[in-house]
Design a protein around this motif. Structure first.
Motif, PDB file in Angstrom:
ATOM      1  N   ASP A 183       0.233  -7.740  -3.580  1.00 17.36           N
ATOM      2  CA  ASP A 183      -0.205  -6.394  -3.165  1.00 17.36           C
ATOM      3  C   ASP A 183       0.183  -5.372  -4.248  1.00 17.36           C
ATOM      4  O   ASP A 183       1.004  -4.493  -4.000  1.00 17.36           O
TER       5      ASP A 183
ATOM      6  N   ASP B  93       4.868  -6.089  -8.562  1.00 18.61           N
ATOM      7  CA  ASP B  93       3.872  -7.168  -8.530  1.00 18.61           C
ATOM      8  C   ASP B  93       3.206  -7.292  -9.896  1.00 18.61           C
ATOM      9  O   ASP B  93       2.941  -8.412 -10.373  1.00 18.61           O
TER      10      ASP B  93
ATOM     11  N   ASN C 104       1.575  -2.727  -0.068  1.00 14.83           N
ATOM     12  CA  ASN C 104       2.116  -1.492  -0.647  1.00 14.83           C
ATOM     13  C   ASN C 104       1.112  -0.343  -0.558  1.00 14.83           C
ATOM     14  O   ASN C 104       1.477   0.810  -0.320  1.00 14.83           O
TER      15      ASN C 104
ATOM     16  N   ILE D 171       3.929 -12.684  -3.008  1.00 13.73           N
ATOM     17  CA  ILE D 171       4.767 -11.535  -3.359  1.00 13.73           C
ATOM     18  C   ILE D 171       4.320 -10.248  -2.644  1.00 13.73           C
ATOM     19  O   ILE D 171       4.576  -9.156  -3.108  1.00 13.73           O
ATOM     20  N   GLY D 172       3.650 -10.446  -1.527  1.00 11.39           N
ATOM     21  CA  GLY D 172       3.277  -9.316  -0.669  1.00 11.39           C
ATOM     22  C   GLY D 172       3.458  -9.761   0.775  1.00 11.39           C
ATOM     23  O   GLY D 172       4.026 -10.833   1.038  1.00 11.39           O
TER      24      GLY D 172
ATOM     25  N   ASN E 146       8.109  -6.943   2.942  1.00 12.98           N
ATOM     26  CA  ASN E 146       7.012  -7.925   3.020  1.00 12.98           C
ATOM     27  C   ASN E 146       6.982  -8.649   4.362  1.00 12.98           C
ATOM     28  O   ASN E 146       5.914  -8.974   4.879  1.00 12.98           O
TER      29      ASN E 146
HETATM   30 CA    CA Z   1       4.840  -6.978  -3.719  1.00  9.41          CA
END
Ligand code: CA
Ligand code: BDR
Length: 311
Positions: free
Chosen positions: A9, A14, A38, A124-125, A167
């Motif tokens: 995101d 990121d 985000n 990673i989101g 997250n």
């Molecule tokens: Ca992220």
């Protein structure tokens, strides 16, 4: 080369994580899937394409995934990432086109068509896309080699609420599905990301590389200096998401412990809390390698060396 799908995101950290992966020959990034987090999805998919352009890797396809969490309203985080998600460095309109297939279908079809046990997911989101994929096609679980995700917290407490990390908080139902999936999971929680702080001297190493990517990463990460730094000893915000990619590249630089992690989905007060059974008090089966230590100098050396390879 290990095959990785990055679900993201973007998001300033990121961006650094994606660039780290794209600069690393050990990883074949087979696709990047954007998720709402985000900032809303129309920003995150566009940002993902701008980052791919910046890396010079026009061969990497970008997909748009889910527009909102599985059963909740989206909670964004513009206070950390700016209105567009990448405040701090002006990137041009993307040249990379958005793929027409939905990101969730891309994940399912890629996992189902690749040799079983070869696809790694780097998340990673918020975990909406993979949570949705696991509902739509449960049989992907047994075919995924591993998940490495940035999310959760134990002793560091929360960053979006007193007890939850962002997250996991945004889509706890998706996180719950992931944690119960049986897929081998490594978690880079706030406990380990809080050790790699973006202090000005460290960011200067990226800025001084003399390439555009280094300048962009340093400028994007410099955002932390406009935030309240008390919780990070006045040094700078953590490089949250690059931790997940760095683990894929150099697991030897990290220490983790196999523990059971459950997600709080019902209590409004502690929504999205990662309940970590650190001392195996419950008898619940360990389902995650929970990272808690990292070689900080090695981490920044790795990032600097890899960012230097970018245009
Ligand atoms: Ca992220
Ligand atoms: C996580 O939240 C996001 O804002 C960051 O990009 C990172 O993935 C840290 O809690």
């Amino acid at each position: 080369m290990r095959k990785v799908i990055i679900d993201t995101d973007p998001g300033r950290d990121d961006a650094a994580a994606i660039l780290l992966a794209l600069a690393s020959p050990e990883l074949e990034v087979v696709g990047i899937v954007a998720v709402a987090g985000n900032v809303p999805l129309h920003h995150t998919e566009r940002n993902a394409r701008r980052i791919v352009d910046l890396s010079g890797r026009s061969d990497v396809p970008v997909y748009a995934g889910c527009e909102r969490p599985m059963s909740r309203e989206l909670v964004t985080s513009e206070h950390v990432h700016g209105q567009t998600g990448l405040a701090g460095y002006e990137l041009p309109e993307p040249r990379t086109q958005l793929e027409s297939r939905h990101g969730v279908d891309f994940i399912i079809e890629t996992v189902m068509s690749a040799e079983s046990g070869t696809i790694i997911l780097c998340l990673i989101g918020p975990l909406t896309n993979i949570g949705t994929a696991l509902v739509k096609q449960p049989s992907i679980a047994g075919r995924i080699r591993e998940i490495v995700l940035m999310g959760g917290t134990r002793a560091e407490v929360g960053n979006i609420t007193p007890s939850a990390e962002y997250n996991i908080y945004v889509d706890p139902e998706a996180a719950d599905i992931v944690m119960k999936s049986g897929i081998p999971i490594t978690i880079a929680p706030l406990d380990v990301t809080g050790l790699v702080l973006g202090g000005r001297e460290r960011l200067a190493r990226f800025a001084n590389l003399g390439n555009r990517a280094g300048a962009a990463i340093a400028a994007l990460l410099d955002f932390s200096h406009s935030l309240d730094l008390t919780r990070w000893d006045g040094i700078g915000a953590p490089l949250w998401d690059p931790c997940a990619v760095a683990y894929l590249l150099r697991p030897d630089m990290f220490k983790g412990k196999m523990v059971n992690v459950c997600i709080e989905t019902t209590s409004p007060l502690t929504r999205g809390t990662t309940v970590v059974d650190w001392w195996h008090a419950t008898g619940r089966r360990p389902n995650a390698n929970f990272l808690f230590e990292v070689n900080v100098e090695g981490f920044f050396d790795l990032l600097t060396e890899r960012f230097a390879r970018l245009p």
